[in-house]
Design a protein around this motif. Structure first.
Motif, short mmCIF file in Angstrom:
data_model
loop_
_atom_site.label_atom_id
_atom_site.label_comp_id
_atom_site.label_asym_id
_atom_site.label_seq_id
_atom_site.Cartn_x
_atom_site.Cartn_y
_atom_site.Cartn_z
N PHE A 120 -0.87 -60.77 51.59
CA PHE A 120 -1.76 -61.08 52.71
C PHE A 120 -3.05 -61.77 52.27
O PHE A 120 -4.03 -61.77 53.01
N VAL A 121 -3.05 -62.35 51.08
CA VAL A 121 -4.20 -63.11 50.64
C VAL A 121 -4.38 -64.31 51.59
O VAL A 121 -3.40 -64.93 52.00
N THR A 122 -5.63 -64.60 51.93
CA THR A 122 -5.89 -65.71 52.86
C THR A 122 -6.30 -66.96 52.11
O THR A 122 -6.75 -66.90 50.96
N VAL A 123 -6.16 -68.08 52.78
CA VAL A 123 -6.61 -69.35 52.20
C VAL A 123 -8.10 -69.30 51.90
O VAL A 123 -8.57 -69.80 50.87
N ILE A 218 -4.24 -56.34 50.45
CA ILE A 218 -3.81 -55.14 49.75
C ILE A 218 -2.67 -55.46 48.78
O ILE A 218 -1.95 -56.44 48.93
N LYS A 219 -2.52 -54.58 47.80
CA LYS A 219 -1.40 -54.70 46.85
C LYS A 219 -0.33 -53.71 47.27
O LYS A 219 -0.58 -52.52 47.43
N LEU A 220 0.88 -54.20 47.46
CA LEU A 220 2.00 -53.35 47.87
C LEU A 220 2.56 -52.66 46.62
O LEU A 220 3.14 -53.31 45.76
N THR A 221 2.39 -51.35 46.56
CA THR A 221 2.80 -50.59 45.38
C THR A 221 3.82 -49.51 45.71
O THR A 221 4.76 -49.29 44.95
N THR A 222 3.66 -48.84 46.84
CA THR A 222 4.56 -47.76 47.23
C THR A 222 5.19 -48.07 48.58
O THR A 222 4.72 -48.95 49.31
N PRO A 223 6.25 -47.36 48.96
CA PRO A 223 6.86 -47.58 50.28
C PRO A 223 5.87 -47.44 51.43
O PRO A 223 6.00 -48.13 52.44
N ALA A 224 4.89 -46.56 51.28
CA ALA A 224 3.88 -46.41 52.34
C ALA A 224 3.10 -47.69 52.55
O ALA A 224 2.68 -48.01 53.68
N ASP A 225 2.90 -48.46 51.48
CA ASP A 225 2.18 -49.73 51.60
C ASP A 225 2.95 -50.73 52.45
O ASP A 225 2.36 -51.57 53.13
N LEU A 226 4.28 -50.65 52.41
CA LEU A 226 5.09 -51.55 53.24
C LEU A 226 4.89 -51.26 54.72
O LEU A 226 4.93 -52.16 55.55
N VAL A 227 4.67 -49.99 55.05
CA VAL A 227 4.40 -49.63 56.44
C VAL A 227 3.10 -50.28 56.89
O VAL A 227 3.01 -50.86 57.98
N VAL A 228 2.08 -50.20 56.04
CA VAL A 228 0.81 -50.85 56.34
C VAL A 228 1.01 -52.36 56.42
O VAL A 228 0.44 -53.03 57.29
N GLY A 229 1.82 -52.88 55.51
CA GLY A 229 2.09 -54.31 55.50
C GLY A 229 2.71 -54.80 56.79
O GLY A 229 2.39 -55.90 57.27
N GLU A 230 3.60 -54.01 57.37
CA GLU A 230 4.22 -54.39 58.64
C GLU A 230 3.16 -54.51 59.73
O GLU A 230 3.19 -55.43 60.55
N LEU A 231 2.21 -53.60 59.74
CA LEU A 231 1.13 -53.65 60.73
C LEU A 231 0.26 -54.88 60.50
O LEU A 231 -0.15 -55.57 61.44
N LEU A 232 -0.04 -55.17 59.23
CA LEU A 232 -0.86 -56.34 58.92
C LEU A 232 -0.15 -57.64 59.28
O LEU A 232 -0.80 -58.60 59.71
N SER A 233 1.15 -57.67 59.11
CA SER A 233 1.91 -58.89 59.41
C SER A 233 1.86 -59.22 60.89
O SER A 233 1.98 -60.38 61.29
N GLU A 234 1.68 -58.19 61.73
CA GLU A 234 1.57 -58.42 63.16
C GLU A 234 0.24 -59.05 63.53
O GLU A 234 0.12 -59.74 64.54
N GLU A 235 -0.77 -58.81 62.68
CA GLU A 235 -2.10 -59.36 62.94
C GLU A 235 -2.30 -60.72 62.27
O GLU A 235 -3.08 -61.54 62.74
N ALA A 236 -1.60 -60.94 61.15
CA ALA A 236 -1.82 -62.15 60.37
C ALA A 236 -1.29 -63.37 61.10
O ALA A 236 -0.20 -63.34 61.68
N PRO A 237 -2.04 -64.48 61.07
CA PRO A 237 -1.55 -65.72 61.69
C PRO A 237 -0.36 -66.27 60.92
O PRO A 237 -0.27 -66.14 59.71
N ALA A 238 0.57 -66.87 61.62
CA ALA A 238 1.74 -67.47 60.96
C ALA A 238 1.33 -68.68 60.15
O ALA A 238 0.52 -69.49 60.59
N LEU A 239 1.88 -68.80 58.95
CA LEU A 239 1.58 -69.94 58.07
C LEU A 239 2.75 -70.90 58.08
O LEU A 239 3.89 -70.49 58.27
#
Length: 239
Positions: A120-123, A218-239
């Motif tokens: 989720f690093v941004t430009v 964030i750095k995805l390290t554990t399965p719990a981070d993937l859950v957070v990642g799914e939420l962030l992907s809903e907010e992140a603009p499509a590239l």
């Protein structure tokens, strides 16, 4: 946030990026590089930001030997034209970073090193770090630490650290190309294993300037981070 420095984009020369994705994913339990967040592989989301960053001229991906063909295929399928090489990494992160820097174009004055598990690093984060490194030789994005941090030995607190001067450093960390190549080689020669690349140049007495990071980087390290990642992907603009 007052310590952070943001340089104008035009100050930055061309930069090569090394994306390190050669870890064993032990804590994740499966290959996080290929895991999907928001319907896209982690490595693809990560590389798309570098594809869109004006200050980045090329990208070298460092991954495990068994993942090289699949990562290369993904780069082709998703039109990631800045990726010039996908190579196998070393036994440690420092070795992998060093191998990646050796494959970067000699035309680029700067080398950025990024964790492939930070999709989720941004430009903006990339561009700020690249521009600052062009001016100072070494830069890294960071965010202020929110939690109270204590140092302890054998479970007993030694002291409570001053949170006002503590920062969580992210990637990409960007450096003068010759500097980071030499610093990583010096660390390897000395048998020192580092948790980030800034530490390599700090060992040589080089100052690293902090630039604005992003709480979502964030750095995805554990399965719990993937859950957070799914939420962030809903907010992140499509590239």
């Amino acid at each position: 946030m007052g310590i952070f420095r943001r340089r104008k984009k035009e100050a930055a020369p061309g930069c090569s990026a090394v994306v390190v994705a050669a870890g064993s994913s032990t804590r994740m339990g499966f290959d996080k590089v290929l895991a999907e967040v928001g319907g896209q592989p982690v490595i693809v989301r990560c590389l798309k930001s570098f594809q869109e960053a004006p200050g980045v001229a090329e990208v070298v991906v460092v991954t495990r030997t068994d993942l090289v063909p699949e990562v290369a295929r993904l780069c082709q399928d998703y039109g990631l034209t800045k990726v010039t090489k996908v190579i196998r990494g070393g036994d440690t992160r420092t070795q992998s970073a060093r191998l990646g820097t050796l494959e970067c174009s000699g035309r680029a004055k700067l080398i950025a090193i990024h964790d492939g598990a930070r999709p989720f690093v941004t430009v903006q984060v990339i561009e700020d770090a690249v521009a600052q490194a062009a001016a100072s030789g070494a830069a890294a994005p960071a965010v202020p630490v929110k939690d109270t941090i204590k140092s302890a030995r054998e479970g007993v607190v030694d002291e409570t650290l001053d949170r006002s001067v503590l920062y969580a450093v992210q990637t990409p960390q960007v450096f003068d190309g010759d500097l980071i190549r030499a610093a990583l080689q010096k660390a390897l020669d000395d048998g020192v294993e580092l948790t980030d690349d800034c530490a390599a140049v700090e060992r040589l007495g080089m100052k690293v300037v902090l630039t604005p990071g992003d709480e979502r980087n964030i750095k995805l390290t554990t399965p719990a981070d993937l859950v957070v990642g799914e939420l962030l992907s809903e907010e992140a603009p499509a590239l």
